[in-house]
Design a protein around this motif. Structure first.
Motif, PDB file in Angstrom:
ATOM      1  N   UNK A 435      61.398 -71.076  19.214  1.00 57.10           N
ATOM      2  CA  UNK A 435      61.798 -71.981  20.278  1.00 57.10           C
ATOM      3  C   UNK A 435      60.567 -72.369  21.065  1.00 57.10           C
ATOM      4  N   UNK A 441      51.231 -81.823  27.416  1.00 57.60           N
ATOM      5  CA  UNK A 441      51.195 -82.058  28.843  1.00 57.60           C
ATOM      6  C   UNK A 441      49.883 -82.755  29.124  1.00 57.60           C
ATOM      7  N   UNK A 443      47.545 -83.475  31.782  1.00 57.11           N
ATOM      8  CA  UNK A 443      47.143 -83.312  33.182  1.00 57.11           C
ATOM      9  C   UNK A 443      45.629 -83.305  33.253  1.00 57.11           C
TER      10      UNK A 443
ATOM     11  N   UNK B  96      48.480 -71.999  22.286  1.00 58.47           N
ATOM     12  CA  UNK B  96      49.686 -72.024  21.434  1.00 58.47           C
ATOM     13  C   UNK B  96      49.376 -72.466  20.007  1.00 58.47           C
ATOM     14  N   UNK B 101      50.377 -68.523  17.989  1.00 58.93           N
ATOM     15  CA  UNK B 101      51.801 -68.710  17.700  1.00 58.93           C
ATOM     16  C   UNK B 101      52.310 -67.558  16.837  1.00 58.93           C
ATOM     17  N   UNK B 103      51.509 -64.662  16.901  1.00 61.64           N
ATOM     18  CA  UNK B 103      51.639 -63.454  17.710  1.00 61.64           C
ATOM     19  C   UNK B 103      52.502 -63.650  18.952  1.00 61.64           C
ATOM     20  N   UNK B 106      54.720 -68.674  21.803  1.00 58.00           N
ATOM     21  CA  UNK B 106      55.876 -69.487  22.207  1.00 58.00           C
ATOM     22  C   UNK B 106      56.738 -68.733  23.218  1.00 58.00           C
ATOM     23  N   UNK B 107      56.930 -67.447  22.926  1.00 52.18           N
ATOM     24  CA  UNK B 107      57.754 -66.643  23.831  1.00 52.18           C
ATOM     25  C   UNK B 107      57.072 -66.467  25.187  1.00 52.18           C
ATOM     26  N   UNK B 110      57.558 -69.721  27.064  1.00 51.31           N
ATOM     27  CA  UNK B 110      58.959 -69.795  27.485  1.00 51.31           C
ATOM     28  C   UNK B 110      59.208 -68.893  28.701  1.00 51.31           C
ATOM     29  N   UNK B 113      57.758 -70.461  31.794  1.00 51.87           N
ATOM     30  CA  UNK B 113      58.574 -71.603  32.231  1.00 51.87           C
ATOM     31  C   UNK B 113      59.785 -71.132  33.020  1.00 51.87           C
ATOM     32  N   UNK B 120      55.890 -77.535  30.923  1.00 51.56           N
ATOM     33  CA  UNK B 120      54.475 -77.721  30.599  1.00 51.56           C
ATOM     34  C   UNK B 120      53.892 -78.868  31.415  1.00 51.56           C
ATOM     35  N   UNK B 121      52.734 -78.649  31.978  1.00 48.01           N
ATOM     36  CA  UNK B 121      52.058 -79.711  32.720  1.00 48.01           C
ATOM     37  C   UNK B 121      52.471 -79.778  34.179  1.00 48.01           C
ATOM     38  N   UNK B 130      50.054 -73.930  37.870  1.00 53.20           N
ATOM     39  CA  UNK B 130      50.265 -75.036  36.934  1.00 53.20           C
ATOM     40  C   UNK B 130      50.295 -74.415  35.544  1.00 53.20           C
ATOM     41  N   UNK B 131      51.231 -74.848  34.728  1.00 51.52           N
ATOM     42  CA  UNK B 131      51.293 -74.378  33.341  1.00 51.52           C
ATOM     43  C   UNK B 131      50.686 -75.466  32.452  1.00 51.52           C
ATOM     44  N   UNK B 132      49.621 -75.107  31.770  1.00 56.88           N
ATOM     45  CA  UNK B 132      48.915 -76.104  30.946  1.00 56.88           C
ATOM     46  C   UNK B 132      48.735 -75.518  29.553  1.00 56.88           C
ATOM     47  N   UNK B 133      49.573 -75.914  28.605  1.00 58.22           N
ATOM     48  CA  UNK B 133      49.403 -75.381  27.250  1.00 58.22           C
ATOM     49  C   UNK B 133      48.019 -75.758  26.727  1.00 58.22           C
ATOM     50  N   UNK B 134      47.412 -74.834  26.003  1.00 53.55           N
ATOM     51  CA  UNK B 134      46.059 -75.078  25.525  1.00 53.55           C
ATOM     52  C   UNK B 134      46.014 -74.917  24.019  1.00 53.55           C
ATOM     53  N   UNK B 158      55.257 -60.022  27.979  1.00 57.57           N
ATOM     54  CA  UNK B 158      55.976 -60.564  29.144  1.00 57.57           C
ATOM     55  C   UNK B 158      55.662 -59.742  30.388  1.00 57.57           C
TER      56      UNK B 158
END
Ligand SMILES: Cc1cc2nc3c(=O)[nH]c(=O)nc-3n(C[C@H](O)[C@H](O)[C@H](O)COP(=O)(O)O)c2cc1C
Ligand code: SF4
Ligand code: FES
Lengths: 443, 176
Positions: A435, A441, A443, B96, B101, B103, B106-107, B110, B113, B120-121, B130-134, B158
């Motif tokens: 998922x 994004x 930014x 990601x 991925x 490892x 994605x979780x 999530x 978030x 994201x963003x 700020x969450x910025x996927x890299x 987590x």
């Protein structure tokens, strides 16, 4: 235990400092080099058979011999520390833990090439490493190994560290030079090659961190001794950064005679796959090289044991073989989804395309969107053929090899795992364990 | 930190110390090649002027290097590390790409978030995160991972993410 050159002293306490590095023989190769002529050093590098460790494996001595030497024009050595190929994190290890080895390598190489200024171009995200390198540079300077009239040779050298700012394409040597000139990282059309017109249109050699870090060892033990290590045209040792589903991921210095099976399973190296899971597939040389299913990875199509060297990895070409590339070794266990993994790589290349060439700019986006569609359970069999068609139209039709690098992982995934793509189309429930598919994004 | 410009009464000038550094950087390149200093100086400007590059900031950098503003905009928009919009105090850049991925990145994404109630963003309402996927940050063997400011946080779980977020809230985490 295989013989180590690059990581021989990595565990020595304090090896980051000049004092300890020196005590363990550091800078003695530079002292030896200063007693040689530049041509003699070049000859040693040629004899060593050293091949570029950045990915392409081009013979370093040969590259150096192409450097143009017009009167009165400065020459540059630029060290490529952009390290952004997924799966690759070996240069970081060298710079973070044994920075003087790289500095000594730059010193010997620049002396050989007649460069008085050298830049280390490091990816911007490694933002704590420039300080480590700059500290080492200061130390070397304080001990007379950098700066003016180094050790009374009359030779001057300054080394500067330049940070990038997040762009994989800047690892491509001409994009790197553009970036170093303060521009967008758009690769240049070649020719002219950097050896003739590089940084500021002056003759320039661009080499990978690991390549340059191997130079002191070559001068120390001689090129002939270095060439005795390894097999065939794979001489010396290579750093492999192992990741994915492994018990002991990390950076290893390997002998080119090592089998892939031993590398994955032996306790000296990666220690096998977590929870005793089965090996499904592997991308052994950084994300750009073809993925291989376990069967073709451990043995070539002819049934020979596959070894961790340039020739054995490439055995079978791109049909049943792969490439050693940058040494970014990515292992997938039996639970991993090839479609999803390939999708993340396609997204990566799409994000990193500089946009100059239409096949790369548009094609990488198409591939990502189609893979995402299949991954989300909305794919059709025609999509697989369409993907194949798109990748074949990018390959070979672009200014720089990023386009090829984007197409090869997709091509190999379809070649070896077409049935899994089909299964995915018929069984969208594969999604249940995945998922979080996210759009970019901005930014 | 407004979207359409730094507040007009705030003058954009580097500190004396930074100006000194600017000159030191320019001196690394041959005469007339001061444009080479652009990326290093944009890094400094982003850090000193609120974590992103507003137009007046870029114009200031152009004037320092004696180049035209467009040359700065071109570069600033090309590189992902330069933020073209305001960001939170802590930018969580979670890798990601493939190896991460495999490892469980994605979780991790999530989880963040859900925990921070942002996509994201996006930036949290309090301007903290700020969450910025890299994409691959060269830490694949220590996955999953994220970068916050100058440093990497590796082998994420987590629970570890929760701890890091608490440390951020308490102002107890190094970002430069
Ligand atoms: C898209 C792309 C990214 C690259 N990234 C890197 C990199 O991060 N590091 C590197 O050393 N070489 C990278 N290369 C290869 C360089 O262009 C160049 O061949 C290499 O730095 C030469 O050094 P070597 O001969 O020592 O390997 C990349 C090439 C391409 C096409
Ligand atoms: S192949 Fe892609 S990255 Fe390379 S120059 Fe063309 S558009 Fe840019
Ligand atoms: S894939 Fe995440 S750091 Fe390389």
């Amino acid at each position: 235990m295989s013989k180590k050159l690059l990581l021989k002293n990595i565990d020595v306490e304090g090896i980051k400092t000049f004092e300890v590095f020196r005590k363990h023989g550091g800078y003695s190769a530079a002292e030896k080099a200063f007693k040689m002529t530049p041509d003699e050093i070049l000859e040693e590098v040629k004899i060593s058979g050293l091949r570029g460790r950045g990915g392409a494996g081009f013979p370093t001595g040969l590259k150096w011999s192409f450097l143009a030497k017009p009167e009165g024009v400065p020459r540059y050595l630029v060290v490529n520390a952009d390290e952004s190929e997924p799966g690759t994190f070996k240069d970081r290890y060298l710079m973070e833990y044994i920075p003087h080895q790289l500095i000594e390598g730059i010193l010997i190489s620049s002396f050989c090439l007649g460069a008085n200024v050298s830049y280390i171009y490091i990816r911007g995200e490694y933002s704590w490493i420039p300080e480590i390198l700059e500290y080492a540079i200061q130390e070397a300077k304080a001990h007379g190994f950098l700066g003016k009239n180094i050790k009374n040779t009359g030779y001057d050298l300054e080394i500067y560290v330049q940070r990038g700012a997040g762009a994989y394409v800047c690892g491509e040597e001409t994009a790197l030079l553009e970036s170093l000139e303060g521009k967008r990282g758009n690769p240049r059309l070649k020719p002219p090659f950097p050896a003739v017109k590089g940084l500021y249109q002056c003759p320039t050699v661009v080499n990978n961190v690991e390549t340059i870090a191997a130079i002191p060892a070559i001068i120390s033990i001689t090129g002939a001794e270095y060439a005795k290590m390894g097999v065939g045209r794979s001489t010396g040792t290579k750093l492999i950064s192992a990741c994915g589903n492994l018990n002991r991921p990390g950076v290893y210095e390997i002998d080119f005679n090592l089998s892939i099976e031993e590398f994955i399973y032996s306790e000296e190296y990666c220690g096998g796959i977590p929870k005793g899971k089965k090996l499904k597939a592997c991308i052994p040389g950084g994300s750009s090289v073809p993925i291989l299913p376990a069967k073709l990875l451990l043995k070539t199509a002819n049934g020979e044991t596959r070894l961790m060297n340039y020739e054995s990895m490439a055995d079978g070409g791109f049909i049943t073989g792969t490439a050693l590339g940058s040494g970014g070794f990515i292992v997938l266990d039996e639970d991993q989804c090839i479609v999803r993994h390939t999708m993340t790589l396609a997204r990566f290349y799409n994000h990193e395309s500089c946009g100059q060439c239409t096949p790369c700019r548009e094609g990488t986006g198409w591939m990502y969107r189609i893979l995402k569609k299949i991954e989300e359970g909305r794919g059709t069999y025609d999509d697989i053929d369409l993907l194949w068609n798109i990748q074949s139209k990018i390959d070979g039709n672009t200014i720089c090899p990023l386009g090829d690098a984007a197409s090869w992982p997709v091509a190999a995934a379809i070649r070896h795992f077409r049935d899994e793509f089909q299964w995915h189309i018929n069984n969208p429930e594969c999604l249940t364990k995945n998922y979080g598919i996210a759009e970019y994004a901005t930014i | 930190m407004t979207k359409n410009g730094v507040s007009p009464n705030k003058e954009i000038v580097f500190s004396t110390e930074s100006l000194h550094k600017v000159h030191e950087i320019i001196a690394r390149y041959p005469e007339g090649k001061q444009k080479s200093a652009l990326i290093p100086i944009l890094h400094m400007a982003q850090k000193e002027f609120g974590g992103w590059l507003d137009v007046p900031v870029m114009d200031y950098v152009a004037s320092l290097l004696n180049i035209s503003p467009i040359e700065v905009y071109e570069v600033a928009t090309f590189y992902t590390m330069f933020n073209m919009q305001p960001v939170g105090k802590y930018v969580l850049e979670v890798c990601r790409t493939g190896p991460c991925m495999l490892n469980g990145s994605d979780q991790i994404i999530e989880h963040i978030k859900e925990k921070l109630q942002i996509k994201e963003g996006e930036t949290t309402k309090d301007g903290m995160f700020t969450l910025k996927p890299a994409e691959c940050l060269g830490a694949c063997g220590y996955a999953p991972m994220m970068q916050i400011g100058k440093f990497y946080h590796e082998h994420l779980t987590k629970e570890k993410v929760d701890e890091i977020i608490d440390l951020c809230r308490a102002g107890n985490i190094a970002i430069d």
